[in-house]
Design a protein around this motif. Sequence first.
Motif, PDB file in Angstrom:
ATOM      1  N   TYR A  27      -5.972  -3.181  -7.084  1.00  0.00           N
ATOM      2  CA  TYR A  27      -7.306  -3.208  -6.473  1.00  0.00           C
ATOM      3  C   TYR A  27      -7.414  -4.209  -5.328  1.00  0.00           C
ATOM      4  CZ  TYR A  27      -8.765  -0.088 -10.182  1.00  0.00           C
ATOM      5  OH  TYR A  27      -8.888   1.000 -11.024  1.00  0.00           O
ATOM      6  N   ARG A  28      -6.373  -4.987  -5.111  1.00  0.00           N
ATOM      7  CA  ARG A  28      -6.347  -5.836  -3.923  1.00  0.00           C
ATOM      8  C   ARG A  28      -6.042  -5.002  -2.676  1.00  0.00           C
ATOM      9  NH1 ARG A  28      -4.436 -10.072  -7.345  1.00  0.00           N
ATOM     10  NH2 ARG A  28      -2.234  -9.563  -7.077  1.00  0.00           N
ATOM     11  N   ARG A  64       0.845  -1.215   0.000  1.00  0.00           N
ATOM     12  CA  ARG A  64       0.000   0.000   0.000  1.00  0.00           C
ATOM     13  C   ARG A  64       0.870   1.251   0.000  1.00  0.00           C
ATOM     14  NH1 ARG A  64      -5.436   0.182   1.614  1.00  0.00           N
ATOM     15  NH2 ARG A  64      -5.064   2.201   2.581  1.00  0.00           N
ATOM     16  N   GLU A  67      -3.225  -4.333 -12.891  1.00  0.00           N
ATOM     17  CA  GLU A  67      -4.195  -3.416 -12.279  1.00  0.00           C
ATOM     18  C   GLU A  67      -4.977  -4.134 -11.177  1.00  0.00           C
ATOM     19  OE1 GLU A  67      -6.375  -0.347 -14.659  1.00  0.00           O
ATOM     20  OE2 GLU A  67      -5.527  -1.489 -16.333  1.00  0.00           O
ATOM     21  N   ALA A  68      -5.241  -5.425 -11.391  1.00  0.00           N
ATOM     22  CA  ALA A  68      -5.955  -6.212 -10.381  1.00  0.00           C
ATOM     23  C   ALA A  68      -5.193  -6.221  -9.058  1.00  0.00           C
ATOM     24  CB  ALA A  68      -6.161  -7.640 -10.876  1.00  0.00           C
ATOM     25  N   GLN A 118      -9.694   6.016  -3.704  1.00  0.00           N
ATOM     26  CA  GLN A 118      -9.187   5.585  -2.401  1.00  0.00           C
ATOM     27  C   GLN A 118      -7.667   5.758  -2.315  1.00  0.00           C
ATOM     28  OE1 GLN A 118      -9.319   1.402  -0.648  1.00  0.00           O
ATOM     29  NE2 GLN A 118     -11.337   2.182  -0.045  1.00  0.00           N
ATOM     30  N   PHE A 140      -6.492  -1.276  -2.763  1.00  0.00           N
ATOM     31  CA  PHE A 140      -7.374  -0.103  -2.772  1.00  0.00           C
ATOM     32  C   PHE A 140      -8.602  -0.424  -3.600  1.00  0.00           C
ATOM     33  CE2 PHE A 140      -3.108   1.612  -2.112  1.00  0.00           C
ATOM     34  CZ  PHE A 140      -3.306   2.484  -1.055  1.00  0.00           C
ATOM     35  N   ALA A 141      -9.776  -0.087  -3.102  1.00  0.00           N
ATOM     36  CA  ALA A 141     -11.017  -0.390  -3.813  1.00  0.00           C
ATOM     37  C   ALA A 141     -11.175   0.421  -5.097  1.00  0.00           C
ATOM     38  CB  ALA A 141     -12.208  -0.142  -2.894  1.00  0.00           C
ATOM     39  N   SER A 142     -10.531   1.585  -5.150  1.00  0.00           N
ATOM     40  CA  SER A 142     -10.645   2.466  -6.318  1.00  0.00           C
ATOM     41  C   SER A 142      -9.454   3.420  -6.368  1.00  0.00           C
ATOM     42  CB  SER A 142     -11.936   3.293  -6.216  1.00  0.00           C
ATOM     43  OG  SER A 142     -11.864   4.126  -5.065  1.00  0.00           O
ATOM     44  N   LYS A 143      -9.338   4.129  -7.485  1.00  0.00           N
ATOM     45  CA  LYS A 143      -8.273   5.132  -7.575  1.00  0.00           C
ATOM     46  C   LYS A 143      -8.545   6.280  -6.603  1.00  0.00           C
ATOM     47  CE  LYS A 143      -7.475   7.695 -11.269  1.00  0.00           C
ATOM     48  NZ  LYS A 143      -6.868   8.528 -12.317  1.00  0.00           N
ATOM     49  N   THR A 172      -4.764   4.105 -13.499  1.00  0.00           N
ATOM     50  CA  THR A 172      -4.354   2.889 -12.787  1.00  0.00           C
ATOM     51  C   THR A 172      -3.483   2.014 -13.696  1.00  0.00           C
ATOM     52  OG1 THR A 172      -6.487   1.903 -13.354  1.00  0.00           O
ATOM     53  CG2 THR A 172      -6.252   2.813 -11.139  1.00  0.00           C
TER      54      THR A 172
END
Length: 199
Positions: A55-56, A19, A51-52, A63, A58-61, A40
């Motif tokens: 998203y593991r 993160r 990109e996946a 975020q 952060f739920a979205s950009k 992303t």
Amino acid sequence: MSDDQTPTTKSRPAPGERRIQILQTLAQMLQTPGAERVTTALLAKRLDVSEAALYRHFASKAQMFEGLIEFIESSVFGLINQITAREANPAMQCKQIASMVLSFGEKNPGMTRVMVGDALVFEHERLQARMTQFFEKIESSFKQAMRDVYSASSTPTADANVHAAALTALLAGRLQRYARSGFKKLPTENMDATLAFMI
């Protein structure tokens, strides 16, 4: 099998580390003058992940940008609390707060683009609202100190509010000029003389 034949496996960072790595890379990408909009896809490419994988963590950009905003808020307001705790003189409090915010922006150009909203133009509107609130909180810190400066005035609250608004506009303007100049016009340029004139 000998040691030199042992297959090398790429060590994967812990979730918390990944993160931080994502946020650091996003901030670095934002500090490139004239850079295209950070997507992303570009961020994943820079990190050499899918990109996946982003998203593991952060739920979205949006975020991801919220993560940067949280860093800005905790850094700046943590320092403001330190300044108000150790400096009794209200005018000096204002000078130190203004100087700190401009120095923070200068040292963190990518964060400056978030602070002034340039990096948030095509992002979720709540992010812009949060940065507006960020400057409102800084203005409140100035108001608090300025009430003591104008305590002998017949209109201490009104005078404090005007002065606090002017100081906040100065900070926002200098940071915006820094971002728009491709980080050439430093926000701390002639800072002492400017703050002496303002406070």
